[in-house]
Write an enzyme that holds these catalytic residues in place. Structure first.
Site, PDB file in Angstrom:
ATOM      1  N   HIS A   1      24.784 -56.388   2.510  1.00  8.78           N
ATOM      2  CA  HIS A   1      25.996 -55.580   2.684  1.00  8.78           C
ATOM      3  C   HIS A   1      25.989 -54.910   4.050  1.00  8.78           C
ATOM      4  O   HIS A   1      26.987 -54.922   4.774  1.00  8.78           O
ATOM      5  CB  HIS A   1      26.081 -54.455   1.635  1.00  8.78           C
ATOM      6  CG  HIS A   1      26.288 -54.899   0.234  1.00  8.78           C
ATOM      7  ND1 HIS A   1      25.518 -54.429  -0.798  1.00  8.78           N
ATOM      8  CD2 HIS A   1      27.185 -55.753  -0.319  1.00  8.78           C
ATOM      9  CE1 HIS A   1      25.939 -54.967  -1.937  1.00  8.78           C
ATOM     10  NE2 HIS A   1      26.948 -55.768  -1.669  1.00  8.78           N
TER      11      HIS A   1
ATOM     12  N   ARG B   1      28.160 -65.686   0.738  1.00 15.02           N
ATOM     13  CA  ARG B   1      26.796 -66.193   0.653  1.00 15.02           C
ATOM     14  C   ARG B   1      26.762 -67.682   0.355  1.00 15.02           C
ATOM     15  O   ARG B   1      25.906 -68.394   0.842  1.00 15.02           O
ATOM     16  CB  ARG B   1      26.030 -65.463  -0.456  1.00 15.02           C
ATOM     17  CG  ARG B   1      25.825 -63.999  -0.192  1.00 15.02           C
ATOM     18  CD  ARG B   1      25.300 -63.320  -1.418  1.00 15.02           C
ATOM     19  NE  ARG B   1      26.318 -63.425  -2.471  1.00 15.02           N
ATOM     20  CZ  ARG B   1      26.314 -62.781  -3.608  1.00 15.02           C
ATOM     21  NH1 ARG B   1      25.326 -61.997  -3.903  1.00 15.02           N
ATOM     22  NH2 ARG B   1      27.274 -62.917  -4.478  1.00 15.02           N
TER      23      ARG B   1
ATOM     24  N   LYS C   1      33.002 -50.494 -16.280  1.00 16.15           N
ATOM     25  CA  LYS C   1      31.601 -50.859 -16.098  1.00 16.15           C
ATOM     26  C   LYS C   1      30.783 -49.613 -15.791  1.00 16.15           C
ATOM     27  O   LYS C   1      31.244 -48.735 -15.076  1.00 16.15           O
ATOM     28  CB  LYS C   1      31.433 -51.832 -14.918  1.00 16.15           C
ATOM     29  CG  LYS C   1      31.850 -53.235 -15.177  1.00 16.15           C
ATOM     30  CD  LYS C   1      31.470 -54.087 -13.986  1.00 16.15           C
ATOM     31  CE  LYS C   1      31.801 -55.546 -14.215  1.00 16.15           C
ATOM     32  NZ  LYS C   1      31.432 -56.352 -13.047  1.00 16.15           N
TER      33      LYS C   1
END
Length: 161
Positions: free
Chosen positions: A19, A92, A43
């Site tokens: 990050h 990624r 969450k």
């Protein structure tokens, strides 16, 4: 002259060196970078949003053009309210691209928000917050995968669990 502005959104639970790499690279491309922590009430993360914001502020303190904030709801609304025209996202793998492409196209369709994809530094191509938490939870060494200040908080948080 108009400042070039972007947002780097995410949950950052916790912030990783991957990050941080994307944020640092965005800070070289844009005049103002906002790191926006998503508040997802459905969450429960390892760290509270306020803790994530503190960690991000600490690890980006040396980047004079980076600010940290949080948001709830649609990213396009957050960006429209703050006149931020670009999202910067790290990719990624192909699986990231599939998901992020759909999100960028929807965001563009909704408000014209543009997305800049940044290929992840190969050193961090395997890295995710979820993986860091899982390895750390079982006593694995995640040093070098998260900033030192985050590592200390991660160890403290897991010791409390």
């Amino acid at each position: 002259m108009t400042n070039r502005r972007c947002v780097c959104p995410g949950s950052f639970d916790p912030v990783t060196n991957g990050h941080l790499d994307v944020i640092e690279r965005a800070s070289r491309l844009y005049d103002e970078v906002t790191v926006a922590v998503l508040v997802n009430t459905s969450k429960s993360g390892l760290f509270e949003v306020t803790d994530r914001i503190e960690m991000l502020r600490e690890v980006t303190a040396g980047l004079g053009n980076v600010t940290v904030d949080s948001f709830q709801g649609l990213l396009v609304d957050y960006c429209r309210e703050r006149s931020i025209p670009v999202v910067v996202k790290g990719l990624r793998a192909v699986s990231d691209f599939d998901y992020e492409l759909q999100m960028s196209q929807m965001n563009n369709r909704l408000t014209g928000l543009e997305t800049l994809f940044v290929a992840t530094n190969p050193e961090y191509s395997f890295l995710s917050s979820s993986l860091v938490k899982e390895v750390a939870k079982w006593g694995g060494d995640v040093g070098g995968l998260v900033p030192d200040a985050v590592l200390a908080r991660l160890r403290t948080r897991l010791d409390q669990s």
